[in-house]
Motif scaffolding. Structure first.
Motif, PDB file in Angstrom:
ATOM      1  N   ASP A  48      41.397   8.041  35.652  1.00 38.46           N
ATOM      2  CA  ASP A  48      40.458   8.931  35.952  1.00 38.46           C
ATOM      3  C   ASP A  48      40.230   9.433  37.331  1.00 38.46           C
ATOM      4  N   THR A  49      41.212   8.926  38.275  1.00 43.19           N
ATOM      5  CA  THR A  49      40.835   8.970  39.888  1.00 43.19           C
ATOM      6  C   THR A  49      41.864   9.921  40.299  1.00 43.19           C
ATOM      7  N   VAL A  50      41.609  10.732  41.052  1.00 46.33           N
ATOM      8  CA  VAL A  50      42.570  11.755  41.861  1.00 46.33           C
ATOM      9  C   VAL A  50      42.148  11.820  43.364  1.00 46.33           C
ATOM     10  N   TRP A  51      42.813  11.627  44.060  1.00 47.21           N
ATOM     11  CA  TRP A  51      42.691  11.667  45.638  1.00 47.21           C
ATOM     12  C   TRP A  51      43.619  12.774  46.186  1.00 47.21           C
ATOM     13  N   VAL A  52      42.904  13.981  46.734  1.00 48.11           N
ATOM     14  CA  VAL A  52      43.676  14.713  47.628  1.00 48.11           C
ATOM     15  C   VAL A  52      43.252  14.829  49.115  1.00 48.11           C
ATOM     16  N   SER A  53      44.252  14.805  49.753  1.00 45.62           N
ATOM     17  CA  SER A  53      44.079  14.598  51.166  1.00 45.62           C
ATOM     18  C   SER A  53      44.879  15.438  52.033  1.00 45.62           C
ATOM     19  N   SER A  54      44.407  15.755  53.271  1.00 43.11           N
ATOM     20  CA  SER A  54      45.512  16.531  54.405  1.00 43.11           C
ATOM     21  C   SER A  54      46.210  15.611  55.002  1.00 43.11           C
ATOM     22  N   ALA A  55      45.616  14.645  55.080  1.00 39.36           N
ATOM     23  CA  ALA A  55      46.114  13.344  55.857  1.00 39.36           C
ATOM     24  C   ALA A  55      47.321  12.700  55.457  1.00 39.36           C
ATOM     25  N   ASP A  56      48.089  12.492  56.388  1.00 42.94           N
ATOM     26  CA  ASP A  56      49.400  11.840  56.277  1.00 42.94           C
ATOM     27  C   ASP A  56      48.970  10.085  56.144  1.00 42.94           C
ATOM     28  N   PHE A  57      49.638   9.449  55.217  1.00 47.13           N
ATOM     29  CA  PHE A  57      49.191   7.920  55.383  1.00 47.13           C
ATOM     30  C   PHE A  57      49.458   7.223  56.604  1.00 47.13           C
ATOM     31  N   GLY A  58      48.809   6.851  57.083  1.00 43.77           N
ATOM     32  CA  GLY A  58      48.785   6.019  58.410  1.00 43.77           C
ATOM     33  C   GLY A  58      47.798   6.207  59.406  1.00 43.77           C
ATOM     34  N   LYS A  59      47.991   6.092  60.535  1.00 48.00           N
ATOM     35  CA  LYS A  59      47.059   6.463  61.827  1.00 48.00           C
ATOM     36  C   LYS A  59      47.087   7.990  62.091  1.00 48.00           C
ATOM     37  N   THR A  60      46.099   8.404  62.647  1.00 46.81           N
ATOM     38  CA  THR A  60      46.313  10.036  62.917  1.00 46.81           C
ATOM     39  C   THR A  60      45.158  10.169  64.019  1.00 46.81           C
ATOM     40  N   THR A  61      45.218  11.095  64.834  1.00 49.24           N
ATOM     41  CA  THR A  61      44.488  11.406  65.824  1.00 49.24           C
ATOM     42  C   THR A  61      43.682  12.855  65.625  1.00 49.24           C
ATOM     43  N   GLN A  62      44.254  13.172  64.382  1.00 51.86           N
ATOM     44  CA  GLN A  62      43.848  14.596  64.016  1.00 51.86           C
ATOM     45  C   GLN A  62      42.468  14.480  63.144  1.00 51.86           C
ATOM     46  N   ILE A  63      41.642  15.605  63.035  1.00 46.16           N
ATOM     47  CA  ILE A  63      40.576  15.706  62.202  1.00 46.16           C
ATOM     48  C   ILE A  63      41.273  15.836  60.832  1.00 46.16           C
ATOM     49  N   GLU A  64      41.028  14.965  59.754  1.00 47.65           N
ATOM     50  CA  GLU A  64      41.643  15.073  58.277  1.00 47.65           C
ATOM     51  C   GLU A  64      40.255  15.237  57.429  1.00 47.65           C
ATOM     52  N   SER A  65      40.877  15.656  56.333  1.00 50.63           N
ATOM     53  CA  SER A  65      39.882  15.528  55.156  1.00 50.63           C
ATOM     54  C   SER A  65      40.542  15.134  53.888  1.00 50.63           C
ATOM     55  N   HIS A  77      36.739  11.949  40.277  1.00 51.37           N
ATOM     56  CA  HIS A  77      36.641  10.792  39.035  1.00 51.37           C
ATOM     57  C   HIS A  77      36.428  11.610  37.754  1.00 51.37           C
ATOM     58  N   SER A  78      37.492  11.708  37.181  1.00 51.51           N
ATOM     59  CA  SER A  78      37.409  12.600  36.013  1.00 51.51           C
ATOM     60  C   SER A  78      38.814  12.564  35.067  1.00 51.51           C
ATOM     61  N   SER A  79      38.863  12.131  33.914  1.00 51.26           N
ATOM     62  CA  SER A  79      39.981  12.077  33.209  1.00 51.26           C
ATOM     63  C   SER A  79      40.478  13.382  32.998  1.00 51.26           C
ATOM     64  N   ILE A  80      39.689  14.188  33.007  1.00 54.19           N
ATOM     65  CA  ILE A  80      40.475  15.851  32.627  1.00 54.19           C
ATOM     66  C   ILE A  80      40.825  16.253  33.900  1.00 54.19           C
ATOM     67  N   VAL A  81      40.487  16.072  35.182  1.00 54.06           N
ATOM     68  CA  VAL A  81      40.910  16.354  36.309  1.00 54.06           C
ATOM     69  C   VAL A  81      42.405  15.718  36.396  1.00 54.06           C
ATOM     70  N   PHE A  82      42.467  14.417  36.200  1.00 49.83           N
ATOM     71  CA  PHE A  82      43.691  13.350  35.998  1.00 49.83           C
ATOM     72  C   PHE A  82      44.904  13.957  35.362  1.00 49.83           C
ATOM     73  N   LYS A 111      45.147  17.117  34.076  1.00 49.72           N
ATOM     74  CA  LYS A 111      45.601  18.511  34.518  1.00 49.72           C
ATOM     75  C   LYS A 111      46.487  18.229  35.769  1.00 49.72           C
ATOM     76  N   THR A 112      46.015  17.377  36.691  1.00 46.98           N
ATOM     77  CA  THR A 112      46.808  17.318  38.005  1.00 46.98           C
ATOM     78  C   THR A 112      48.040  16.571  37.591  1.00 46.98           C
ATOM     79  N   ARG A 113      48.214  15.758  36.695  1.00 41.38           N
ATOM     80  CA  ARG A 113      49.640  15.195  36.426  1.00 41.38           C
ATOM     81  C   ARG A 113      50.594  16.021  35.766  1.00 41.38           C
ATOM     82  N   GLU A 114      49.681  16.714  34.961  1.00 40.05           N
ATOM     83  CA  GLU A 114      50.615  17.756  33.847  1.00 40.05           C
ATOM     84  C   GLU A 114      50.967  18.920  34.662  1.00 40.05           C
ATOM     85  N   SER A 115      50.038  19.569  35.509  1.00 43.13           N
ATOM     86  CA  SER A 115      50.533  20.852  36.429  1.00 43.13           C
ATOM     87  C   SER A 115      50.935  20.683  37.664  1.00 43.13           C
TER      88      SER A 115
END
Length: 73
Positions: free
Chosen positions: A27-44, A49-54, A56-60
């Motif tokens: 039931d957990t989905v994280w969506v991020s603009s950040a690449d994995f690792g260090k960055t000097t940019q502002i990221e979000s 935490h929703s089994s429905i969102v999980f 839908k994200t997996r399927e679509s």
């Protein structure tokens, strides 16, 4: 480096997708603009935490993109 420490984690790269999505069943989905690792940019990031969102994200989004991606082994 991540794959060396956690060999059971599956990672794949898609040539036309810049989205960073982490799915943690059931039931957990994280969506991020950040690449994995260090960055000097502002990221979000948004964590949901929703089994429905999980599901839908997996399927679509995830299943289609994963099928076209190259898995790192």
């Amino acid at each position: 480096m991540l794959k060396l420490h956690f060999p059971e984690v599956r990672i794949a790269l898609h040539p036309n997708t810049n989205a960073k999505v982490v799915l943690v069943a059931p039931d957990t989905v994280w969506v991020s603009s950040a690449d994995f690792g260090k960055t000097t940019q502002i990221e979000s990031a948004v964590g949901l935490h929703s089994s429905i969102v999980f599901k839908k994200t997996r399927e679509s989004l995830f299943n289609r993109v994963w099928a076209e991606a190259l898995e790192i082994v």
